[in-house]
Motif scaffolding. Structure first.
Motif, PDB file in Angstrom:
ATOM      1  N   PRO A  78     -49.385  20.659  46.978  1.00  0.00           N
ATOM      2  CA  PRO A  78     -48.231  19.981  46.381  1.00  0.00           C
ATOM      3  C   PRO A  78     -47.914  20.554  45.003  1.00  0.00           C
ATOM      4  O   PRO A  78     -48.761  21.190  44.370  1.00  0.00           O
ATOM      5  N   PRO A  79     -46.696  20.329  44.499  1.00  0.00           N
ATOM      6  CA  PRO A  79     -46.312  20.866  43.194  1.00  0.00           C
ATOM      7  C   PRO A  79     -47.169  20.297  42.063  1.00  0.00           C
ATOM      8  O   PRO A  79     -47.463  19.099  42.032  1.00  0.00           O
ATOM      9  N   CYS A  80     -47.544  21.169  41.135  1.00  0.00           N
ATOM     10  CA  CYS A  80     -48.296  20.713  39.967  1.00  0.00           C
ATOM     11  C   CYS A  80     -47.439  19.834  39.069  1.00  0.00           C
ATOM     12  O   CYS A  80     -47.960  18.978  38.339  1.00  0.00           O
ATOM     13  N   VAL A  81     -46.120  20.052  39.092  1.00  0.00           N
ATOM     14  CA  VAL A  81     -45.217  19.190  38.327  1.00  0.00           C
ATOM     15  C   VAL A  81     -45.381  17.739  38.772  1.00  0.00           C
ATOM     16  O   VAL A  81     -45.450  16.821  37.946  1.00  0.00           O
ATOM     17  N   ASP A  82     -45.465  17.512  40.085  1.00  0.00           N
ATOM     18  CA  ASP A  82     -45.638  16.141  40.587  1.00  0.00           C
ATOM     19  C   ASP A  82     -46.959  15.544  40.118  1.00  0.00           C
ATOM     20  O   ASP A  82     -47.034  14.344  39.804  1.00  0.00           O
ATOM     21  N   ALA A  83     -48.009  16.370  40.060  1.00  0.00           N
ATOM     22  CA  ALA A  83     -49.308  15.881  39.606  1.00  0.00           C
ATOM     23  C   ALA A  83     -49.245  15.457  38.142  1.00  0.00           C
ATOM     24  O   ALA A  83     -49.805  14.413  37.760  1.00  0.00           O
ATOM     25  N   LEU A  84     -48.571  16.244  37.320  1.00  0.00           N
ATOM     26  CA  LEU A  84     -48.449  15.906  35.897  1.00  0.00           C
ATOM     27  C   LEU A  84     -47.594  14.658  35.705  1.00  0.00           C
ATOM     28  O   LEU A  84     -47.923  13.781  34.887  1.00  0.00           O
ATOM     29  N   ILE A  85     -46.499  14.565  36.453  1.00  0.00           N
ATOM     30  CA  ILE A  85     -45.639  13.382  36.352  1.00  0.00           C
ATOM     31  C   ILE A  85     -46.396  12.148  36.845  1.00  0.00           C
ATOM     32  O   ILE A  85     -46.363  11.076  36.223  1.00  0.00           O
ATOM     33  N   GLY A  86     -47.101  12.297  37.961  1.00  0.00           N
ATOM     34  CA  GLY A  86     -47.864  11.177  38.502  1.00  0.00           C
ATOM     35  C   GLY A  86     -48.966  10.702  37.581  1.00  0.00           C
ATOM     36  O   GLY A  86     -49.311   9.518  37.576  1.00  0.00           O
ATOM     37  N   ALA A  87     -49.515  11.633  36.769  1.00  0.00           N
ATOM     38  CA  ALA A  87     -50.566  11.262  35.817  1.00  0.00           C
ATOM     39  C   ALA A  87     -49.994  10.635  34.557  1.00  0.00           C
ATOM     40  O   ALA A  87     -50.747  10.188  33.691  1.00  0.00           O
ATOM     41  N   ASN A  88     -48.664  10.625  34.433  1.00  0.00           N
ATOM     42  CA  ASN A  88     -47.972  10.019  33.288  1.00  0.00           C
ATOM     43  C   ASN A  88     -48.360  10.670  31.964  1.00  0.00           C
ATOM     44  O   ASN A  88     -48.553   9.982  30.943  1.00  0.00           O
TER      45      ASN A  88
END
Length: 370
Positions: A78-88
């Protein structure tokens, strides 16, 4: 960012075709911040640095320092952008952008759209040097090429009878093994294989991920006993011309790449395109002289690493670089000195191509697996 760059360098030679990215997560406090997570691209190219750094921590409101723009597409992960956004996370500091057209600004845009503060261009020059192989593969459809020369101080790599072991000392040879480990592949010409029957593996440096061994041989007229005997230790790729029996080598376990010819030699530009299309981002060329000359003449050498020994072999010795066909001095390839240091009894000097430019223009290179 300095720590993130250092972590990213751990992936050199180990993560192709992906970039060697580093990431550090910092929790802000009254003392400037505390590192709560760190990661770098795993061997083979995944998991990515950001997801490794975020694993098992609470990054709410933290700052992420990452050496390359986070990926914004669904690939094999999955995109790393989503991981960073999901981690707030509260802020993302990026060294340099990613020219991959599937990312190229989209990662930054997605982070900002999610309300995350984004800063770009921090220590960008260092990041682009560290990831030059990935960037060149995307922008110029070729890997970064390092040419290694080990010679006498009059530029010879062997005596008139072909004796070459050893011109440089054991410290220099250990250094060369470490440099091999930092590249995706080691490249030599057919003459080197016939003369030396090398293994081209990384030895005496501890457990490492072995580079691909690449041999450029127009007619595949090589013995390669040691290369074949060590196929279980490291892959063997053969770049060849047309009308040769490549299947017998494939049956032995080697990968064969048919390349265009330039006169009576393999076209070095097409060879590099084929290696890039197969995923390679960093190639370490160890000769011989004809192959070195063809790469230099085509403008494909990005870095020269020379090991010079305190010995003279004279004009009858074998030159380290073959004929370039130069009549005008201004046409000679130029390099800028980066480093000079003593390695045992020898001198090591590193030079970068004066015209090296890691631009943003992209070319199709086959699958980019991020």
């Amino acid at each position: 960012m300095g720590m993130a760059l250092s972590l990213g360098r751990r992936g050199l030679g180990r993560v192709w075709p992906n970039p060697n990215v580093g990431c550090v997560i910092v929790r802000p406090n009254e003392n400037g911040g505390r590192v709560i997570g760190r990661g770098w691209t795993a061997d083979g190219g995944r998991p990515h640095a950001e997801t490794r750094a975020l694993d098992g921590i609470d990054a709410d409101g933290a700052t992420s320092y990452v050496t390359l723009e986070p990926c914004a597409h669904h690939g094999k992960t999955p995109p790393c952008v989503d991981a960073l956004i999901g981690a707030n996370v509260g802020r993302v500091v990026i060294a340099t952008g990613d020219p991959d057209p599937r990312v190229a600004g989209k990662g930054v845009a997605m982070l900002r759209a999610a309300g995350i503060d984004v800063i770009t261009g921090v220590r960008e020059h260092e990041a682009r040097e560290d990831m030059a192989g990935f960037l060149l593969r995307v922008t110029e459809n070729r890997p970064f090429v390092t040419l290694k020369l080990a010679s006498s101080f009059d530029g010879r790599i062997a005596t008139a009878t072909g004796q070459s072991k050893w011109i440089t000392g054991p410290d220099a040879r250990r250094k060369v093994h470490a440099m091999r480990a930092g590249h995706d592949a080691v490249l030599v010409g057919a003459g080197t294989v016939r003369a030396d029957d090398p293994t081209l593996t990384v030895r005496n440096t501890g457990a490492v991920r072995q580079p691909v061994r690449v041999v450029a041989s127009r007619r595949l007229d090589i013995g390669a006993a040691n290369l074949l005997a060590t196929l279980g230790d490291a892959p063997l790729w053969l770049c060849h011309g047309a009308n040769v029996d490549a299947q017998k080598w494939a049956d032995l376990g080697a990968k064969t790449l048919a390349c265009d010819l330039q006169g009576r030699q393999i076209d070095p530009v097409d060879m590099m395109h084929k290696l890039a299309a197969s995923g390679l981002t960093r190639v370490f060329c160890e000769g011989g002289g004809s192959l070195a000359a063809s790469l230099l003449g085509a403008g494909l050498v990005d870095e020269i690493v020379g090991f010079t020994a305190g010995i003279a072999l004279g004009a009858e010795g074998t030159p380290s670089i073959g004929a370039l066909g130069l009549d005008v001095l201004d046409d000679a390839p130029r390099f800028d000195l980066i480093e000079t240091t003593q390695v045992g009894a020898d001198i090591m000097h590193r030079w970068h191509r004066a015209s090296l430019h890691l631009g943003q223009k992209t070319h199709p290179v086959g699958p980019i697996s991020r």
